[in-house]
Enzyme design. Structure first.
Site, mmCIF file in Angstrom:
data_model
loop_
_atom_site.group_PDB
_atom_site.id
_atom_site.type_symbol
_atom_site.label_atom_id
_atom_site.label_comp_id
_atom_site.label_asym_id
_atom_site.label_seq_id
_atom_site.Cartn_x
_atom_site.Cartn_y
_atom_site.Cartn_z
ATOM 1 N N GLU A 114 0.837 -1.202 0.000
ATOM 2 C CA GLU A 114 0.000 0.000 0.000
ATOM 3 C C GLU A 114 0.875 1.255 0.000
ATOM 4 O O GLU A 114 0.774 2.109 -0.881
ATOM 5 C CB GLU A 114 -0.899 -0.016 1.233
ATOM 6 C CG GLU A 114 -1.662 1.264 1.526
ATOM 7 C CD GLU A 114 -2.229 1.241 2.930
ATOM 8 O OE1 GLU A 114 -3.441 1.011 3.060
ATOM 9 O OE2 GLU A 114 -1.460 1.454 3.897
ATOM 10 N N ASP A 162 -10.053 1.969 6.274
ATOM 11 C CA ASP A 162 -9.991 1.686 4.842
ATOM 12 C C ASP A 162 -11.062 2.452 4.074
ATOM 13 O O ASP A 162 -10.813 2.977 2.991
ATOM 14 C CB ASP A 162 -10.203 0.185 4.583
ATOM 15 C CG ASP A 162 -8.918 -0.604 4.515
ATOM 16 O OD1 ASP A 162 -7.907 -0.153 5.085
ATOM 17 O OD2 ASP A 162 -8.926 -1.693 3.902
#
Length: 381
Positions: free
Chosen positions: A66, A264
């Site tokens: 990420e 998220d």
């Protein structure tokens, strides 16, 4: 109605809100500098030797696909080729999986010394790697070996959708029938914040020719899916959701609770805003951005640090990433045309970068919002 892909015009929303070009440019540069080359208390980009670097998740003290792919995307947007190449070489050296069912994927987590913490990938890393590499190819040209950016990007995308077929052991990152991205390869549910139709539109142009129809369908499927995942009154979505859009409530023993609007999930509205800026293919995105901004600015004006169910019910918990919320609510203004669009941007402008151990996630979303709202989050083609 056409987006920046067709027009080449990227809104400078900060300028629209009354800030000068000079102060906007300075703010973007300063944000990048502090995250990449600031003090020990500010930065989380770390150079290693003569030609590598990693991004540390300061909350978990590891290196994630990420963060590495986010760092690469930032660098290609700001024409920072040296930092881009350093990050890519570290990722390709330490995170790349040479064998097993994850062969040709990237381990989603490594220690800062490069040793792997996992033998499996996280799909959001692969899709950001691929997009950043395509942009690098288009902006700087392909080099040799791992720096043949477009070749590397096409190889990543091919693995993502062809694993599980004959001669391709392992599991794909997209459900092949629904064209929807999975949360991880061995489950059949998704993460709404992984859905990047604006990336898939470009994959449909630049991936292997035989795969381009898949990516076009994936862009359409993800846009449709977000209608299901985002609540009709609040605009909020869950962190993890089933393929019908409903919050995913299973697997708590493995993953914890993720059926709420939490860490998220914040990325989803930012992605919607960017998709609208780039392609303007879905008027619903305007409506949803307006709903979310109205929810925060009217119903929860004093509780932006709250945790919510997607219907707006406020829970006792506090947000782990409150600065990220401010950033993505502002990035929603790329699509929003309601009365709170300017207010959300100005609130973000007045918010400093986060400090402390949890700064990594918040400040990446902060930097992405800074790029997008200043007209610097662009399609390089």
């Amino acid at each position: 109605m056409t987006g920046a892909f067709e027009t080449g015009i990227y809104r400078n929303v900060f300028k629209e809100c009354g800030y000068t070009e000079a102060e906007i440019e300075q703010r973007v540069e300063d944000t990048f500098r502090r995250i990449f080359h600031g003090t020990k208390e500010e930065c989380f980009y770390h150079e290693v030797g003569e030609d590598m670097a990693y991004v540390e998740d300061t909350g978990n003290h590891d290196v994630r696909t990420e963060g590495m792919s986010y760092g690469m995307m930032v660098c290609v947007q700001l024409d920072r080729k040296e930092e881009f190449d350093r990050l890519w070489k570290w990722a390709r050296t330490y995170m790349y999986l040479e064998g097993g069912s994850g062969h040709n994927y990237f381990a989603w987590s490594c220690a800062v010394d490069g040793s792997k913490n996992a033998e499996g990938p996280a799909p959001d890393g692969e899709e950001f790697f691929a997009m950043a590499l395509f942009f690098a190819s288009n902006r700087w040209g392909d080099g040799d070996g791992i720096f043949a950016y477009s070749k590397e990007a096409r190889a990543i995308l091919s693995e993502c959708i062809h694993k599980g077929e004959e001669g391709h052991p392992g599991e794909p990152m997209w459900n092949p029938d629904l064209h929807l991205i999975k949360f991880i390869t061995n489950v059949e549910f998704t993460d709404p914040s992984y859905h990047l139709p604006h990336f898939y539109e470009l994959f449909a142009l630049w991936a292997d020719e035989k795969d381009r129809t898949f990516w076009k369908k994936a862009a359409e499927a993800s846009r449709d899916y977000l209608h299901l995942a985002c609540h009709e009154k609040t605009g909020l979505c869950a962190e993890y959701a089933d393929y019908d859009g409903k919050p995913h409530e299973g697997d708590v023993q493995w993953f914890g609770r993720h059926d709420w609007y939490y860490s998220d999930a914040y990325r989803t509205i930012a992605n919607i805003g960017l998709d609208y800026l780039w392609f303007k293919k879905d008027p619903w995105q305007v409506e949803n951005a307006n709903r979310l901004q109205r929810f925060y600015c009217e119903e929860q004006r004093e509780h932006w640090d709250g945790v919510f169910l997607i219907d707006g019910t406020r829970l006792e918990e506090k947000a782990l990433h409150p600065t990220a919320i401010i950033a993505v609510n502002a990035q929603a203004s790329l699509a929003a045309d309601g009365k709170y669009a300017v207010e959300c941007v100005k609130r973000f402008w007045e918010t400093p970068l986060r400090t402390g151990d949890r700064r990594y996630y918040d400040n990446f979303l902060y930097l992405f919002a800074m790029l997008a709202l200043s007209g610097n989050y662009r399609i390089w083609k």
